[in-house]
Design a protein around this motif. Structure first.
Motif, PDB file in Angstrom:
ATOM      1  N   LEU A  20      39.040 -33.007 -22.182  1.00  0.00           N
ATOM      2  CA  LEU A  20      39.541 -32.434 -23.420  1.00  0.00           C
ATOM      3  C   LEU A  20      40.598 -31.375 -23.127  1.00  0.00           C
ATOM      4  O   LEU A  20      40.411 -30.539 -22.247  1.00  0.00           O
ATOM      5  CB  LEU A  20      38.393 -31.802 -24.220  1.00  0.00           C
ATOM      6  CG  LEU A  20      37.380 -32.745 -24.861  1.00  0.00           C
ATOM      7  CD1 LEU A  20      36.490 -31.982 -25.819  1.00  0.00           C
ATOM      8  CD2 LEU A  20      38.047 -33.892 -25.582  1.00  0.00           C
ATOM      9  N   ARG A  34      51.560 -31.353 -37.623  1.00  0.00           N
ATOM     10  CA  ARG A  34      51.624 -30.974 -39.041  1.00  0.00           C
ATOM     11  C   ARG A  34      53.053 -30.683 -39.478  1.00  0.00           C
ATOM     12  O   ARG A  34      53.416 -30.931 -40.628  1.00  0.00           O
ATOM     13  CB  ARG A  34      50.743 -29.759 -39.299  1.00  0.00           C
ATOM     14  CG  ARG A  34      49.297 -30.142 -39.059  1.00  0.00           C
ATOM     15  CD  ARG A  34      48.327 -29.411 -39.899  1.00  0.00           C
ATOM     16  NE  ARG A  34      47.139 -30.242 -40.034  1.00  0.00           N
ATOM     17  CZ  ARG A  34      46.405 -30.324 -41.122  1.00  0.00           C
ATOM     18  NH1 ARG A  34      46.712 -29.611 -42.172  1.00  0.00           N
ATOM     19  NH2 ARG A  34      45.356 -31.112 -41.167  1.00  0.00           N
ATOM     20  N   ARG A  51      47.720 -44.284 -36.598  1.00  0.00           N
ATOM     21  CA  ARG A  51      47.830 -42.836 -36.566  1.00  0.00           C
ATOM     22  C   ARG A  51      46.652 -42.086 -35.921  1.00  0.00           C
ATOM     23  O   ARG A  51      46.849 -41.212 -35.082  1.00  0.00           O
ATOM     24  CB  ARG A  51      48.069 -42.345 -37.998  1.00  0.00           C
ATOM     25  CG  ARG A  51      48.537 -40.926 -38.060  1.00  0.00           C
ATOM     26  CD  ARG A  51      48.818 -40.524 -39.491  1.00  0.00           C
ATOM     27  NE  ARG A  51      48.561 -39.112 -39.615  1.00  0.00           N
ATOM     28  CZ  ARG A  51      49.505 -38.187 -39.734  1.00  0.00           C
ATOM     29  NH1 ARG A  51      50.771 -38.534 -39.786  1.00  0.00           N
ATOM     30  NH2 ARG A  51      49.190 -36.924 -39.826  1.00  0.00           N
ATOM     31  N   LEU A  60      47.030 -36.261 -27.704  1.00  0.00           N
ATOM     32  CA  LEU A  60      46.097 -35.307 -27.080  1.00  0.00           C
ATOM     33  C   LEU A  60      45.597 -35.806 -25.723  1.00  0.00           C
ATOM     34  O   LEU A  60      45.003 -35.054 -24.958  1.00  0.00           O
ATOM     35  CB  LEU A  60      44.907 -35.048 -28.005  1.00  0.00           C
ATOM     36  CG  LEU A  60      45.204 -34.235 -29.268  1.00  0.00           C
ATOM     37  CD1 LEU A  60      44.085 -34.396 -30.288  1.00  0.00           C
ATOM     38  CD2 LEU A  60      45.369 -32.758 -28.946  1.00  0.00           C
ATOM     39  N   ILE A  62      43.144 -37.678 -24.895  1.00  0.00           N
ATOM     40  CA  ILE A  62      41.697 -37.672 -24.666  1.00  0.00           C
ATOM     41  C   ILE A  62      41.331 -39.060 -24.151  1.00  0.00           C
ATOM     42  O   ILE A  62      41.790 -40.064 -24.689  1.00  0.00           O
ATOM     43  CB  ILE A  62      40.905 -37.378 -25.966  1.00  0.00           C
ATOM     44  CG1 ILE A  62      41.453 -36.117 -26.651  1.00  0.00           C
ATOM     45  CG2 ILE A  62      39.419 -37.237 -25.685  1.00  0.00           C
ATOM     46  CD1 ILE A  62      40.845 -35.840 -28.018  1.00  0.00           C
ATOM     47  N   THR A 108      42.470 -26.798 -34.922  1.00  0.00           N
ATOM     48  CA  THR A 108      43.301 -27.725 -35.693  1.00  0.00           C
ATOM     49  C   THR A 108      43.383 -27.312 -37.159  1.00  0.00           C
ATOM     50  O   THR A 108      42.623 -26.470 -37.633  1.00  0.00           O
ATOM     51  CB  THR A 108      42.757 -29.165 -35.656  1.00  0.00           C
ATOM     52  OG1 THR A 108      41.602 -29.248 -36.497  1.00  0.00           O
ATOM     53  CG2 THR A 108      42.405 -29.613 -34.265  1.00  0.00           C
ATOM     54  N   GLY A 109      44.295 -27.931 -37.867  1.00  0.00           N
ATOM     55  CA  GLY A 109      44.428 -27.669 -39.296  1.00  0.00           C
ATOM     56  C   GLY A 109      43.462 -28.519 -40.108  1.00  0.00           C
ATOM     57  O   GLY A 109      43.405 -28.421 -41.332  1.00  0.00           O
TER      58      GLY A 109
ATOM     59  N   ALA B  98      34.822 -42.069 -39.767  1.00  0.00           N
ATOM     60  CA  ALA B  98      34.973 -41.361 -38.493  1.00  0.00           C
ATOM     61  C   ALA B  98      34.408 -39.956 -38.595  1.00  0.00           C
ATOM     62  O   ALA B  98      33.797 -39.459 -37.652  1.00  0.00           O
ATOM     63  CB  ALA B  98      36.448 -41.300 -38.105  1.00  0.00           C
TER      64      ALA B  98
END
Lengths: 117, 218
Positions: A20, A34, A51, A60, A62, A108-109, B98
């Motif tokens: 991570l 964003r 997406r 990211l 991951i 995160t947002g 999810a």
């Protein structure tokens, strides 16, 4: 004795969070997505190449196996557990991984989860 | 205002799945999908083993992650605390699936009938003859509505939801072990408020901060 414990903990940190990205990095990436500085597409769907997986695996970076595991523990209370594996997914996903980034006040947002008591 | 909730007594549940069957019929849930499902697992080692049955449906969270994840704004929590999916707005993005830590949301990929090549009277019911919450179709996500169609009807008729069979979620009165209770958390006299006050209750996965409104008694 104490020193030893601290040393072991410090030694373990990179393993616990292996894979991570750091919270700081996540924060930067979240903002960039964003603000439209990173293009992750507009196909809002769960299929890889769309997406959602673009954000989490491509941007990211991951690893698939950080989210997709072979199977749930016996006592993992997840209603759809009998429905796995989901359409060719490399394994099932324990939602606990999401907590690391999507809690209220997190990096995160997208603050999906509240603070626990 | 009222906040409707379920209390499930795990110590009483025998895993008979009457609630699962009642829900399927009442809500015309297609083959392969469930709005309510009983999980089971064993604990301990022989000879000290215990089998647990845990009925799971939508937790109608006070803080629902599915609602926040949906890019179409198709999921809403109404003024009675019931979380509902609007099938007209849902585009089947599966972000809700999810995000939900309980796995209670199912996607309808295609229509499936219980008998091959044949439809039951329920399956034959045309969309416009159904309650809007039963007009699901391929390409949308579905989940438990706490039988909102029943609660809504009771409220319209001036009845107290939970006061009789027809105004209570279908899974509750059918339970032969009387392990399921329905009521209003904001009413201190309701059966759910009393049980929560009197007994040891647990909610699932508290660490997600979702504030679920399905409580389990042990």
């Amino acid at each position: 004795m104490k020193k030893g414990v601290i040393f072991v903990i410090i030694f373990l940190i990179p393993f616990i969070f292996a894979g991570l990205p750091s919270q700081k990095k996540v924060k930067e990436i979240s903002r960039a997505i964003r603000e439209g500085k990173i293009d992750v597409g507009t196909e809002y769907d769960m299929e890889p190449g769309q997406r959602w997986h673009n954000i989490h695996s491509e941007v990211l970076k991951i690893d698939c196996s950080d989210c997709h595991i072979e199977k749930y523990d016996n006592d993992y209370l997840y209603q759809r557990r009998y429905k796995v594996p989901v359409r060719d997914a490399p394994g099932v996903v324990k939602r606990e991984v999401c907590l690391k980034c999507h809690r209220e006040g997190g990096p995160t947002g997208m603050e999906l989860y509240g603070k626990s008591k | 205002m009222a906040r409707y909730a379920l209390v499930i007594d795990i110590a009483k549940c025998t895993g008979c799945r009457s609630c699962v069957a009642a829900c399927k019929l009442e809500n015309m849930v297609q083959k392969g999908n469930y709005w309510n499902f009983v999980l089971e697992y064993e604990e301990g080692e022989y000879p000290n083993v215990r089998r647990w049955f845990v009925p799971m449906n939508c937790m109608h969270c006070e803080n629902p992650p599915c609602m926040k994840a949906c890019p179409e704004g198709a999921i809403k929590k109404n003024e009675y605390g019931v979380v509902l999916i609007d099938y007209n707005k849902c585009k089947g993005r599966r972000y809700c699936i999810a995000a939900c830590p309980y796995g209670v949301i199912h996607y309808i990929s295609k229509e499936e009938t219980f008998y091959p090549g044949e439809k039951t009277p329920y399956e034959k019911l045309p969309s416009d003859a159904r309650h809007p919450l039963h007009r699901k179709k391929p390409g949308v996500a579905e989940k438990c509505t706490l039988c909102w169609h029943r609660i809504e009807k009771a409220l319209k008729e001036g009845k107290k939801p939970g006061s009789d069979y027809d105004s209570t979620p279908a899974c509750v009165p059918v339970c032969p072990a009387e392990a399921r209770y329905f009521g209003d958390l904001d009413d201190p006299e309701s059966i759910v408020s009393k049980l929560i006050k009197k007994r040891k209750v647990k909610v699932l996965k508290e660490e997600f901060g979702t504030k679920p409104k399905v409580y389990y008694l042990f």
